[in-house]
Motif scaffolding. Structure first.
Motif, mmCIF file in Angstrom:
data_model
loop_
_atom_site.group_PDB
_atom_site.id
_atom_site.type_symbol
_atom_site.label_atom_id
_atom_site.label_comp_id
_atom_site.label_asym_id
_atom_site.label_seq_id
_atom_site.Cartn_x
_atom_site.Cartn_y
_atom_site.Cartn_z
ATOM 1 N N THR A 1 2.664 5.594 -16.276
ATOM 2 C CA THR A 1 2.618 4.394 -17.123
ATOM 3 C C THR A 1 3.587 3.322 -16.646
ATOM 4 O O THR A 1 3.313 2.139 -16.813
ATOM 5 N N ASN A 2 4.717 3.723 -16.025
ATOM 6 C CA ASN A 2 5.678 2.740 -15.527
ATOM 7 C C ASN A 2 6.441 3.323 -14.340
ATOM 8 O O ASN A 2 6.359 4.536 -14.057
ATOM 9 N N SER A 3 7.156 2.456 -13.685
ATOM 10 C CA SER A 3 7.830 2.844 -12.450
ATOM 11 C C SER A 3 8.970 3.827 -12.673
ATOM 12 O O SER A 3 9.359 4.554 -11.741
ATOM 13 N N GLU A 4 9.543 3.912 -13.877
ATOM 14 C CA GLU A 4 10.632 4.846 -14.121
ATOM 15 C C GLU A 4 10.161 6.299 -14.017
ATOM 16 O O GLU A 4 10.935 7.193 -13.658
ATOM 17 N N GLN A 5 8.910 6.549 -14.340
ATOM 18 C CA GLN A 5 8.380 7.923 -14.263
ATOM 19 C C GLN A 5 8.280 8.424 -12.833
ATOM 20 O O GLN A 5 8.232 9.636 -12.605
ATOM 21 N N LEU A 6 8.214 7.514 -11.882
ATOM 22 C CA LEU A 6 7.989 7.923 -10.507
ATOM 23 C C LEU A 6 9.126 8.775 -9.939
ATOM 24 O O LEU A 6 8.931 9.543 -8.999
ATOM 25 N N MET A 7 10.310 8.641 -10.517
ATOM 26 C CA MET A 7 11.441 9.396 -9.998
ATOM 27 C C MET A 7 11.391 10.863 -10.375
ATOM 28 O O MET A 7 12.111 11.685 -9.802
ATOM 29 N N SER A 8 10.544 11.237 -11.298
ATOM 30 C CA SER A 8 10.383 12.642 -11.677
ATOM 31 C C SER A 8 9.304 13.265 -10.789
ATOM 32 O O SER A 8 8.129 12.906 -10.887
ATOM 33 N N ALA A 9 9.758 14.156 -9.925
ATOM 34 C CA ALA A 9 8.835 14.751 -8.940
ATOM 35 C C ALA A 9 8.745 16.267 -9.112
ATOM 36 O O ALA A 9 8.680 17.027 -8.135
ATOM 37 N N LYS A 10 8.725 16.744 -10.356
ATOM 38 C CA LYS A 10 8.722 18.195 -10.590
ATOM 39 C C LYS A 10 7.440 18.876 -10.102
ATOM 40 O O LYS A 10 7.484 19.977 -9.575
ATOM 41 N N LYS A 11 6.313 18.231 -10.323
ATOM 42 C CA LYS A 11 5.042 18.876 -9.970
ATOM 43 C C LYS A 11 4.596 18.601 -8.536
ATOM 44 O O LYS A 11 3.593 19.153 -8.082
ATOM 45 N N ILE A 12 5.306 17.766 -7.856
ATOM 46 C CA ILE A 12 4.969 17.474 -6.454
ATOM 47 C C ILE A 12 5.506 18.599 -5.575
ATOM 48 O O ILE A 12 6.629 19.088 -5.810
ATOM 49 N N PRO A 13 4.731 19.078 -4.585
ATOM 50 C CA PRO A 13 5.211 20.154 -3.699
ATOM 51 C C PRO A 13 6.576 19.825 -3.104
ATOM 52 O O PRO A 13 6.867 18.667 -2.756
ATOM 53 N N ASP B 1 0.832 -1.219 0.000
ATOM 54 C CA ASP B 1 0.000 0.000 0.000
ATOM 55 C C ASP B 1 0.863 1.264 0.000
ATOM 56 O O ASP B 1 0.472 2.291 -0.585
ATOM 57 N N SER B 2 2.024 1.224 0.635
ATOM 58 C CA SER B 2 2.907 2.402 0.610
ATOM 59 C C SER B 2 3.369 2.679 -0.812
ATOM 60 O O SER B 2 3.429 3.834 -1.264
ATOM 61 N N TRP B 3 3.767 1.620 -1.533
ATOM 62 C CA TRP B 3 4.167 1.809 -2.925
ATOM 63 C C TRP B 3 3.006 2.370 -3.754
ATOM 64 O O TRP B 3 3.197 3.317 -4.532
ATOM 65 N N ASN B 4 1.838 1.792 -3.623
ATOM 66 C CA ASN B 4 0.677 2.271 -4.395
ATOM 67 C C ASN B 4 0.257 3.702 -4.001
ATOM 68 O O ASN B 4 -0.206 4.475 -4.855
ATOM 69 N N PHE B 5 0.468 4.047 -2.744
ATOM 70 C CA PHE B 5 0.149 5.424 -2.332
ATOM 71 C C PHE B 5 1.117 6.407 -2.986
ATOM 72 O O PHE B 5 0.737 7.527 -3.364
ATOM 73 N N GLY B 6 2.386 5.975 -3.169
ATOM 74 C CA GLY B 6 3.341 6.818 -3.894
ATOM 75 C C GLY B 6 2.919 7.009 -5.339
ATOM 76 O O GLY B 6 3.031 8.114 -5.894
ATOM 77 N N THR B 7 2.469 5.924 -6.001
ATOM 78 C CA THR B 7 1.993 6.076 -7.378
ATOM 79 C C THR B 7 0.753 6.978 -7.460
ATOM 80 O O THR B 7 0.568 7.706 -8.436
ATOM 81 N N LEU B 8 -0.086 6.924 -6.420
ATOM 82 C CA LEU B 8 -1.264 7.792 -6.372
ATOM 83 C C LEU B 8 -0.847 9.265 -6.307
ATOM 84 O O LEU B 8 -1.434 10.121 -6.998
ATOM 85 N N ILE B 9 0.167 9.565 -5.492
ATOM 86 C CA ILE B 9 0.645 10.948 -5.382
ATOM 87 C C ILE B 9 1.135 11.435 -6.742
ATOM 88 O O ILE B 9 0.846 12.566 -7.166
ATOM 89 N N TYR B 10 1.887 10.594 -7.434
ATOM 90 C CA TYR B 10 2.390 10.989 -8.745
ATOM 91 C C TYR B 10 1.240 11.242 -9.722
ATOM 92 O O TYR B 10 1.262 12.200 -10.497
ATOM 93 N N GLU B 11 0.246 10.392 -9.712
ATOM 94 C CA GLU B 11 -0.874 10.520 -10.655
ATOM 95 C C GLU B 11 -1.672 11.805 -10.447
ATOM 96 O O GLU B 11 -1.997 12.501 -11.423
ATOM 97 N N VAL B 12 -1.997 12.101 -9.210
ATOM 98 C CA VAL B 12 -2.871 13.257 -8.966
ATOM 99 C C VAL B 12 -2.158 14.572 -9.249
ATOM 100 O O VAL B 12 -2.793 15.563 -9.644
ATOM 101 N N PHE B 13 -0.835 14.625 -9.061
ATOM 102 C CA PHE B 13 -0.105 15.862 -9.348
ATOM 103 C C PHE B 13 0.302 15.965 -10.816
ATOM 104 O O PHE B 13 0.638 17.056 -11.291
ATOM 105 N N ASN B 14 0.259 14.867 -11.530
ATOM 106 C CA ASN B 14 0.672 14.875 -12.937
ATOM 107 C C ASN B 14 -0.472 14.508 -13.877
ATOM 108 O O ASN B 14 -0.217 14.038 -15.005
ATOM 109 N N ALA B 15 -1.687 14.660 -13.437
ATOM 110 C CA ALA B 15 -2.879 14.452 -14.276
ATOM 111 C C ALA B 15 -2.947 13.036 -14.828
ATOM 112 O O ALA B 15 -3.344 12.809 -15.981
ATOM 113 N N GLY B 16 -2.576 12.064 -14.014
ATOM 114 C CA GLY B 16 -2.749 10.666 -14.384
ATOM 115 C C GLY B 16 -1.845 10.167 -15.469
ATOM 116 O O GLY B 16 -2.239 9.301 -16.249
#
Length: 793
Positions: free
Chosen positions: A226-238, A208-223
């Motif tokens: 697509t893959n785990s490599e994108q998760l390292m880009s946190a430009k739009k996250i506060p 659930d911690s991993w999935n919650f991280g993917t949720l944070i990425y989706e909501v700040f980046n408009a969904g």
């Protein structure tokens, strides 16, 4: 679509009863469920219906649907979608829940601001913490498609298809986790390597911690995940959330940050969850048990975060709690001011169903602070209140404020009239309202009296036509006599504003006389306003009378055709203002024809006519018996042939101030029955010459009542209207009078009061000088007299 609805209806008819009606279908991504908007047949309330149809293509996922139903029934939490009812058969499974909308709708449109996303993540983190720690379970399906928003804008967690308790003998997630749509894209690294059974050796929160991280990425980046490599880009996250976020998506589950720790870091001072919006959402749930200081702090935060909340959250969540606090929790006016700000975002139907009942109940509360606040903010509410509510519920309660002992309540009640009067009935305005305004115009507080006058001027157009001029004239003229300068000035301004409501008669006879004294008011501001107001009314009169005819007197031609008295024309010579305005007769001699009917006038009798003389009248004789009388005795026949006109009343003694015998007081109390009797036939008396002069006193053919005139000796003719005689009247019994060129002049009999009887003056004897008393002249003989008052006598 229609086929699907008919199939569902057919299935319902064959299965157990499901008292809900299917509506429009709602698109849901990556879910085993079909979502429909629905309504409850019993009361028409809205709901959502999750439908799972059992067929060959979906039968493999049937265990997921059954697990979701079971977990929703047993797991109750404010952050979980609220279940209402369920139906489960061999062919379908229906779940009726509160009305929800997929979060993916808002994420794809990128319609969520940062503060709203933080608030949503905060509530989701609290729910997941409860599932992991308190329920010792793994959700296993945390993603955007598993989260829904309610009508209040809150985020609610769903997607319980693989939710499993670690206490279960055979957790569903280990066996059926791979059946989830897009399970590979959202699976944690350990699951991708070792399958779902790998979770048995990990902490309950690892997946659930991993999935919650993917949720944070989706909501700040408009969904866009697509893959785990994108998760390292946190430009739009506060920025303050980036470090905890990266710890959530650690590849090693042992070093992965739990959701509980993530939540704890966010709630620290100046943390990413330390926002006014989150504090308000937490406070509103327990507002009724908070202290006054805590409520004050909450309201300040609410005012600062008004634009950050979803509009629906204000309507559905905060507003009901605020209304409860106002009515039962002692929230007071400040809380209600926030309610009104939220109310601006509501429709009329929503206003009527949520705020209007509260307002009606608050007007019935006897608290003065609440009443003053309601009256003060009535302009914000009146547009949303129906006429029926105002007349039946609110206005009767308002009337109690006009008689309240607190001046502030009375004053606010008067001011509120301007707001509420457009929605009052004619009966309420012309009945109860005017009655109470009459009281406040006599209030002991000058400010309330002044505001009442202003109020009447502004609501004048709403008054009934039958009472408008009467009420306004009485109220404004009363205010003009107020000892408070602003009350008088307000009355004048109100009169100026309502000048068009009075007709020309009221303007000339009531308004102008009432305004005129203000022209000499001691206060300049009143004098200036009085001049402006008076000019407005004079202009009003001029405008209304511009269509009047020049005269209503018939023309001479029309008068000759109708048997009406003929009148002369008005003299227009401005140089002789003391002359007579109208001549009763024309000056043409040709019109004076025929004989005048003889009338036994007291004046004729006093001049020696041959009428029967009363024995009570003493005889008159010359002063010298042997003196020849040169005057002629006028016989009755010659008297009848003489042209008789109305003599000037009492001119023989009223006009000659120098004649000592012409003393009006010497006449005593005249007795018409005895004094005006004709002389005896054997003692004819000299007759005064008769002239043919038309008297200006005559306005008709009747002879004036000289006796009545003589009895009014205390009110003689006005000065200037009685012409003085240049020749002294001859005294009785003294020689013969001088003869004129046209004939002899007879001596005049002048009665003299001596002991109450009439005696002639003996010839040769010195006449006793009688003091002439000054007769008061009501026409203004005295310089100090007010001659204008005589016109009223």
């Amino acid at each position: 679509m229609e086929f699907l609805k008919s199939a569902i209806g057919s299935a319902i008819s064959k299965g157990p009863p499901f008292p809900y009606t299917f509506g429009d279908r709602v698109d849901v991504d990556n879910s085993i469920w079909s979502l429909f908007n629905g309504t409850k047949r019993e009361d028409g309330s809205s709901c959502s219906i999750f439908s799972f149809e059992v067929n060959d293509s979906t039968r493999s996922r049937l265990p997921l649907a059954k697990n979701a139903v079971r977990k929703l029934r047993t797991l109750r939490h404010p952050g979980v979608v609220r279940i209402i009812d369920t139906v489960e058969t061999d062919t379908y499974i229906y779940i009726a829940t509160e009305r929800v909308t997929p979060l993916s709708w808002h994420v794809k449109r990128d319609s969520l601001n940062t503060e709203t996303i933080k608030w949503g993540l905060y509530s989701t983190a609290i729910t997941l913490k409860f599932i992991n720690e308190d329920a010792a379970s793994i959700h296993g399906n945390v993603r955007v498609s598993s989260i829904f928003t309610t009508e209040s804008g809150e985020w609610k967690l769903g997607g319980f298809e693989v939710l499993s308790s670690m206490k279960d003998d055979d957790p569903v997630i280990y066996k059926f986790g791979g059946l989830l749509p897009d399970s590979g894209r959202y699976a944690s690294p350990e699951v991708l390597k070792g399958g779902w059974d790998a979770l048995k050796s990990q902490a309950v929160n690892a997946a659930d911690s991993w999935n919650f991280g993917t949720l944070i990425y989706e909501v700040f980046n408009a969904g866009a995940f697509t893959n785990s490599e994108q998760l390292m880009s946190a430009k739009k996250i506060p920025q303050n959330m980036v470090t905890p976020y990266k710890r959530l998506i650690q590849q090693n589950p042992k070093t992965r940050l739990s959701i509980a720790h993530f939540l704890e870091q966010g709630k620290r001072s100046r943390g990413f969850f330390d926002t006014p919006l989150i504090h308000v959402s937490e406070f509103v749930e327990n507002m009724g048990v908070k202290t006054a200081a805590e409520r004050e702090e909450f309201l300040d935060k609410l005012g600062d975060t008004g634009d950050q909340f979803p509009e629906a959250f204000f309507k559905m969540k905060i507003l009901p709690e605020l209304l409860k606090s106002v009515e039962f929790g002692g929230g007071g006016p400040k809380v209600f001011s926030v309610v009104l700000n939220i109310g601006d975002k509501l429709s009329d139907e929503e206003w009527e169903s949520t705020i209007t009942p509260c307002i009606v109940r608050l007007f019935a509360v006897p608290d003065r602070a609440t009443r003053v606040f309601l009256l003060d903010n009535l302009p914000k509410m009146i547009e949303h209140l129906s006429k029926k509510i105002v007349n039946d519920k609110i206005f009767p309660e308002m009337l109690t404020g006009f008689s309240d002992v607190a001046p502030i309540v009375r004053e606010q009640s008067v001011k509120a009239v301007l707001t509420v009067v457009p929605k009052l009935s004619d009966r309420s305005i012309n009945g109860d309202l005017l009655k109470y305004l009459a009281k406040t115009q006599n209030d002991e507080q000058p400010g309330i009296r002044t505001n009442t006058t202003i109020c009447l001027g502004k609501i004048a157009k709403y008054l009934g036509p039958n009472t408008r001029s009467k009420v306004l004239a009485a109220a404004f003229t009363r205010a003009l006599r107020d000892n408070f300068v602003h009350a008088r000035n307000a009355a004048l301004m109100a009169l100026s504003a309502t000048v068009d409501l009075f007709d020309e008669i009221d303007c000339a006879t009531r308004m102008v006389p009432a305004i005129s004294p203000s022209l000499v008011d001691k206060e300049k501001v009143v004098r200036v306003q009085a001049a402006k107001t008076l000019e407005a009314y004079l202009q009003r009169i001029k405008t209304l009378t511009s269509s009047y005819p020049e005269t209503v007197i018939p023309s001479p031609t029309a008068a000759s055709e109708v048997a009406t008295p003929r009148m002369g024309t008005v003299q227009t010579d401005n140089s002789s203002w003391t002359g007579w305005a109208i001549s009763s007769f024309t000056n043409k001699l040709g019109t004076a024809s025929g004989e005048i009917q003889r009338v036994q006038s007291p004046a004729v009798a006093s001049m020696g006519g041959d009428y029967t003389r009363s024995a009570s009248v003493p005889t008159m004789s010359p002063s010298r018996p042997d003196a020849p009388i040169q005057s002629k005795t006028i016989s009755a026949s010659s008297f009848n042939r003489t042209t008789l006109t109305s003599p000037r009343p009492a001119s023989s003694f009223l006009d000659d101030a120098d004649n000592e015998d012409n003393d009006p007081e010497a006449w005593g109390d005249l007795d018409e029955d005895s004094f005006f009797d004709a002389p005896e036939p054997n003692k004819p008396k000299p007759q005064a010459p008769l002239t043919t002069k038309t008297s200006a006193w005559d306005f008709d053919d009747a002879e004036p009542d000289i006796s009545a005139m003589l009895n009014k000796s205390k009110a003689p003719l006005p000065k200037g209207l009685a012409k003085k005689s240049t020749t002294a009247a001859p005294r009785i019994g003294l020689g013969s009078a001088n003869s004129s060129g046209k004939g002899s002049t007879v001596t005049a009999r002048q009665p003299v009061k001596t002991g109450g009887t009439m005696k002639p003056i003996v010839g040769g004897a010195a006449a006793k000088k009688t003091e002439v008393k000054k007769v008061e002249d009501p026409w203004g003989n005295d310089d100090d007299a007010d001659w204008g008052d005589s016109w009223d006598k």
